[in-house]
Design an enzyme around this catalytic site. Sequence first.
Site, short mmCIF file in Angstrom:
data_model
loop_
_atom_site.label_atom_id
_atom_site.label_comp_id
_atom_site.label_asym_id
_atom_site.label_seq_id
_atom_site.Cartn_x
_atom_site.Cartn_y
_atom_site.Cartn_z
N PRO A 121 0.83 -1.21 0.00
CA PRO A 121 0.00 0.00 0.00
C PRO A 121 0.86 1.25 0.00
CG PRO A 121 -0.70 -1.56 1.71
CD PRO A 121 0.61 -2.04 1.19
N PRO A 122 0.28 2.39 -0.33
CA PRO A 122 1.06 3.63 -0.30
C PRO A 122 1.57 3.94 1.10
CG PRO A 122 -1.00 3.94 -1.51
CD PRO A 122 -1.07 2.60 -0.87
N GLU A 172 -22.05 10.84 19.76
CA GLU A 172 -20.76 10.21 20.04
C GLU A 172 -20.83 9.31 21.28
OE1 GLU A 172 -18.51 10.32 17.87
OE2 GLU A 172 -19.39 11.93 16.67
#
Length: 609
Positions: free
Chosen positions: A196-197, A418
């Site tokens: 992956p990058p 939240e």
Amino acid sequence: MKRGWQRNSLIYIAILLAAVAIFSFLMPTSEKPGEIPLSEAIAMSQRGDIEKIVVDEEELLITTPDGTEFKTFKESNANIYDIDGLRLTGVVVEVKGSSGIQWGTLLLNFLPLILIGALLFFLFRRAQGANSQALSFGRSRARLFPANTPTVTFEDVAGVEEAKQEMHEVVEFLKSREKFQSLGARIPKGMLLIGPPGTGKTLLARAIAGEAGVPFFSISGSEFVEMFVGVGASRVRDLFEQAKRNTPCIIFIDEIDAVGRHRGAGLGGSHDEREQTLNQILVEMDGFDTNTSVIVLAATNRPDILDPALLRPGRFDRRVILDRPDINGRTAILKVHSNGKPLDEAVNLEVLAKQTAGFSGADLSNLVNESAILAARRGKKTIEIQELEESIDRVIAGPERKSRRISPKEKEITAYHETGHALVAKMLPNADPVHKISIVARGITGGYTRLIPTEDRYLATRSQFNDMLATLLGGHAAEELIFNEMSTGSQNDIGEATKLARKMVTEYGMSDKLGPLTFGHKEEMVFLGREISEQRNYSEKVAKLIDEEIRSIIQYARDVAKKILTENKLKLKQIAERLIARETLESEELEALFNEPVPSSPAEATATS
């Protein structure tokens, strides 16, 4: 751009001066003294009609009292007059020196020719520069890092120990290839770095060159391809010719998928410039002499779109996988990037590594840099744990938006939203522990709940997915329970939950009605980049069943979240009110709140907060 303007200005000034010099050289002078014979000049001197005589070698310039000028020339072996006698009669006699070269006159006469020559020189140089640029258009643009320049070594690379061991063979071959050749071993001609990058593919390639102490050619796959046919192939040939002249060396092609995609997918067919460049790369890699110590490294994060001919043995013989680091790798990467930075004694990098699950090496490097910037901004001499933890939030969600002003009603909705995520995650056995809740806006989010897994996971079970879905829908359920209303704050949660439920049904085989089957064939359009075309390989009846199963999974997760919040409604209000007052709750305070007894009356709840 400034240098180019100055260079063009000099050319224009030279052209202007040359034009002025040519014009002045060609135009005749308006007033030239008339010429008289020598006998008449003698008669004028005897009559006293001469005021001044300038003697310049063979030429005499005569000036009369009224200012008229005449010019005459001396005859050979002729004594015209006695100069001293002329002086006694009042005639001014000026004799110019005849020795040496009259450089001023010579330069003035040749100035037009000099300017014309300078103009022609500039024009030829300009034409030659344009011609050289045209001739060098097909030259390779690879950047060469010589062996004696300071480079990266394996000590600067952490978190990819298996990949480093694979690369040690390359280093040993470049240092002492006779050891391998004596046993008949052949080092791989090409090694493909896949990951992956941000996982350190380019960094690892440079570390190989630094360890081996050999020249390192670095180029991107997109630098080969141009709009002109044949330029890419010419650059490939030039690159490999330079590499063979600098053996042993390493060629590193970053983002090789820009030029190494499947052939036959372009609009130009077999005459596509990208395909001709790829063909030249295939020929050069297959044509290497076994004794040539040139190793090709390439990096990509999309190996599935590369041409099969590029991946076959003899070209890229070996694939090295660089995945996101585990907890040990993250700890080692944090140590590398924090080396030389003044960390506080209370900072524990292992604890920090547990909080950064899923981070790549580039993310961790950015994390340490952001913490150093925060510490400098706050005037501290060391980097403390507060800056490091805040940097984690900055990397995940972006910087705080303290200037964003929201109404008390929206703040209350965000707090309950939240808290709903956190309370559902706390009550479910397969959900990750809650580390932090905040209603401070970051990036595009109005608040966030951060969960930290207790360990690195590479597999996920159906029960974990179900608890994950219930946690995602906990905010939506809390809003509906407390306010009997729904807001747009759940948009991202619902989208993520729907994607996960669809994957459970169509990819992971986690549906009771449909069984362990995958549905839909995804085919990537190679020439169009990231676009994906999904082909349905199932009937309309199955499509209806898929939709029903997705809806059933989402509804079940919503019911679980709503049941947990209904049974713990007082605890939900207690935590939400504390969150409104504090805006951010950390793991220790959250754990204390979860274990704190629920107040029996609103007055008691207010006193507790």
